[in-house]
Motif scaffolding. Structure first.
Motif, PDB file in Angstrom:
ATOM      1  N   GLU A 134      45.774  42.650  30.827  1.00  9.78           N
ATOM      2  CA  GLU A 134      44.840  42.922  31.915  1.00  9.78           C
ATOM      3  C   GLU A 134      44.572  41.713  32.804  1.00  9.78           C
ATOM      4  O   GLU A 134      43.943  41.845  33.845  1.00  9.78           O
ATOM      5  CB  GLU A 134      43.512  43.425  31.342  1.00  9.78           C
ATOM      6  N   SER A 135      45.035  40.534  32.395  1.00  7.44           N
ATOM      7  CA  SER A 135      44.696  39.319  33.138  1.00  7.44           C
ATOM      8  C   SER A 135      45.417  39.259  34.474  1.00  7.44           C
ATOM      9  O   SER A 135      46.463  39.857  34.672  1.00  7.44           O
ATOM     10  CB  SER A 135      45.025  38.079  32.312  1.00  7.44           C
ATOM     11  N   GLU A 136      44.818  38.518  35.374  1.00  4.26           N
ATOM     12  CA  GLU A 136      45.448  38.241  36.663  1.00  4.26           C
ATOM     13  C   GLU A 136      46.632  37.317  36.420  1.00  4.26           C
ATOM     14  O   GLU A 136      46.769  36.701  35.378  1.00  4.26           O
ATOM     15  CB  GLU A 136      44.440  37.565  37.606  1.00  4.26           C
ATOM     16  N   SER A 137      47.475  37.155  37.395  1.00  4.97           N
ATOM     17  CA  SER A 137      48.680  36.348  37.216  1.00  4.97           C
ATOM     18  C   SER A 137      48.460  34.860  37.469  1.00  4.97           C
ATOM     19  O   SER A 137      49.415  34.119  37.590  1.00  4.97           O
ATOM     20  CB  SER A 137      49.785  36.869  38.135  1.00  4.97           C
ATOM     21  N   GLU A 138      47.219  34.430  37.545  1.00  2.38           N
ATOM     22  CA  GLU A 138      46.955  33.008  37.801  1.00  2.38           C
ATOM     23  C   GLU A 138      47.664  32.129  36.789  1.00  2.38           C
ATOM     24  O   GLU A 138      47.511  32.271  35.599  1.00  2.38           O
ATOM     25  CB  GLU A 138      45.452  32.731  37.729  1.00  2.38           C
ATOM     26  N   THR A 142      55.912  34.607  37.909  1.00  3.07           N
ATOM     27  CA  THR A 142      56.149  35.978  38.328  1.00  3.07           C
ATOM     28  C   THR A 142      57.605  36.136  38.702  1.00  3.07           C
ATOM     29  O   THR A 142      58.316  35.155  38.927  1.00  3.07           O
ATOM     30  CB  THR A 142      55.262  36.357  39.544  1.00  3.07           C
TER      31      THR A 142
END
Length: 144
Positions: A134-138, A142
Motif C-alpha cells: 500500500e505504500s507510495e513509491s517514495e 520504478t
C-alpha cells in the motif's frame, strides 16, 4: 549491491554457505554484527568504515548514546573470511542473538545482507507485506 532472498541451512557447526554473488562481494572478508529485529548483519569492511564515519559526523562521540552504540555495535562485530566452499561460521553469540538454528533466510539489503531465522523472516514479511503493498513509491525504484 546485495539483492534477493535466499533460503539456506546452517550445518551442525554453524556454517553457512553464502549465495555465490554475495561471496564475490565479500571476497576481502565480511563483518558480522547484531542487527535490528534480531537478525545478523553482514557488511564489507568498507561499509563498516562508511557507517562509522557517518555516525561520528552525526553524533558527538562523548554522549552516552554514542558510547552505547559504539560498544554494542563494535563489541558484537566479528571479522570473517569465507572458506574454500564459500562458507562462513556464525559465532554462537550471534546465532543465539538472532535465534538461528538450522533454517535461515539470507536477505540482500543494498549495502549489507541480513541473516534471519526462517520462521522469524516469514513472520516479519507477513507483518510488513500489506503496508509495503500500500505504500507510495517514495524512494522505491520504478519501471517507468
Amino acid at each position: 549491491m546485495f539483492l534477493g532472498s535466499h533460503s539456506l541451512r546452517l550445518d551442525e557447526k554453524g556454517r553457512l554457505a553464502l549465495p555465490v554473488r554475495f561471496r564475490e562481494l565479500v571476497a576481502g572478508g565480511v563483518v558480522l554484527t547484531k542487527g535490528q529485529e534480531r537478525c545478523v548483519y553482514g557488511l564489507t569492511h568498507e561499509r563498516v568504515a562508511e557507517v562509522q564515519r557517518a555516525r561520528a559526523a552525526a553524533m558527538p562521540a562523548d554522549t552516552g548514546r554514542a558510547r552505547a552504540l559504539n560498544r554494542l555495535g563494535f563489541g558484537s562485530m566479528v571479522e570473517l573470511e569465507a572458506d574454500k566452499a564459500g562458507r562462513i561460521t556464525l559465532p554462537a553469540l550471534l546465532r543465539e542473538y538472532a535465534g538461528l538454528d538450522r533454517d535461515v533466510v539470507v536477505v540482500g539489503v543494498d549495502t549489507r545482507f541480513e541473516i534471519w531465522d526462517a520462521a522469524a523472516w516469514d513472520a516479519y514479511v507477513a507483518e510488513q507485506e500489506a503496508a509495503y503493498a500500500e505504500s507510495e513509491s517514495e524512494g522505491m525504484p520504478t519501471l517507468s
